[in-house]
Write a protein that holds these residues in place. Structure first.
Motif, mmCIF file in Angstrom:
data_model
loop_
_atom_site.group_PDB
_atom_site.id
_atom_site.type_symbol
_atom_site.label_atom_id
_atom_site.label_comp_id
_atom_site.label_asym_id
_atom_site.label_seq_id
_atom_site.Cartn_x
_atom_site.Cartn_y
_atom_site.Cartn_z
ATOM 1 N N CYS A 134 -50.978 -51.278 28.139
ATOM 2 C CA CYS A 134 -51.291 -50.634 29.407
ATOM 3 C C CYS A 134 -50.770 -51.510 30.536
ATOM 4 O O CYS A 134 -51.130 -52.689 30.617
ATOM 5 C CB CYS A 134 -52.798 -50.422 29.557
ATOM 6 N N CYS A 136 -51.418 -51.563 33.645
ATOM 7 C CA CYS A 136 -52.322 -51.845 34.781
ATOM 8 C C CYS A 136 -53.036 -53.183 34.637
ATOM 9 O O CYS A 136 -53.019 -53.998 35.556
ATOM 10 C CB CYS A 136 -53.328 -50.716 34.939
ATOM 11 N N HIS A 137 -53.681 -53.431 33.496
ATOM 12 C CA HIS A 137 -54.434 -54.684 33.324
ATOM 13 C C HIS A 137 -54.139 -55.325 31.970
ATOM 14 O O HIS A 137 -54.914 -56.124 31.468
ATOM 15 C CB HIS A 137 -55.947 -54.432 33.479
ATOM 16 N N SER A 139 -54.085 -54.274 28.772
ATOM 17 C CA SER A 139 -54.760 -54.026 27.490
ATOM 18 C C SER A 139 -53.692 -53.741 26.443
ATOM 19 O O SER A 139 -52.649 -53.161 26.753
ATOM 20 C CB SER A 139 -55.691 -52.815 27.601
ATOM 21 N N PRO A 152 -58.915 -56.061 28.348
ATOM 22 C CA PRO A 152 -60.075 -55.663 29.164
ATOM 23 C C PRO A 152 -60.654 -54.298 28.780
ATOM 24 O O PRO A 152 -61.769 -53.974 29.175
ATOM 25 C CB PRO A 152 -59.515 -55.630 30.588
#
Ligand code: FES
Length: 187
Positions: A134, A136-137, A139, A152
């Protein structure tokens, strides 16, 4: 001596006091109607989409089996559906995306939602590392959707029910709550 009477002659206009009272009552009735009409219309607008959202999730056709190589690697497909936004209808609009994985030498297909369970970003596939990431953060998920620590995301990617038939591959599209450990479908 002048003759006095309290009864009102039906041929003559009503006395001023009674006329004022009737005028005020009529104004109140008209005001009430004028207020209630938009309120009722607003309530209907509010409740109608909610009523539609409560409908059960349906199987949506995604692709035909021939378009899905049986090499065990996930492929991404958009999920299209007719959508209703308040009173406006949209035909075959993208409502999400899925990864379909066909088991080697078989017609068994597994489906994972491409929505990240952490905060709803779009999960990408890393074909080199054979995993999902992912952006965004950061994962990471295994090719089967399982969580790869440290990540996360509180859970692995969400699996979706999948059907393979003459019509091709269909998935039961659902959105799930993000940021929680349990996989709970949104209404
Ligand atoms: S939204 Fe995917 S890791 Fe945060």
């Amino acid at each position: 001596m002048a003759k006095t009477t309290s009864s009102h002659d039906p041929q003559s206009p009503p006395p001023a006091g009674r006329r004022d009272f009737l005028t005020r009552m009529l104004a109140v009735a008209c005001g009430g109607l004028a207020t209630m009409t938009p309120v009722l219309a607003g309530l209907w607008m509010l409740l109608d989409p909610l009523r539609r959202r409560g409908a059960a999730a349906a199987f949506l056709p995604v692709t035909d089996l021939a378009s899905l190589p049986d090499d065990g690697l996930p492929r991404q497909f958009p999920v299209l559906a007719d959508r209703v936004d308040a009173w406006t209808g949209f035909a075959a609009e993208p409502i999400g995306a899925v990864y379909l994985r066909r088991q080697p030498g078989s017609e068994t297909v597994e489906a994972l939602s491409a929505t990240c369970p952490h905060a709803g970003c779009f999960v990408e596939i890393d074909t080199q590392e054979k995993c999902f990431r992912c952006p965004c953060h950061n994962s990471r998920f295994g090719i089967d959707g399982s969580i790869m620590p440290p990540s996360p995301s509180p859970r692995g990617m969400d699996s979706l029910e999948c059907q393979v038939g003459k019509q091709g591959v269909a998935v039961k599209w659902q959105n799930f709550y993000t940021g929680v450990a349990g996989k709970v479908a949104r209404p």
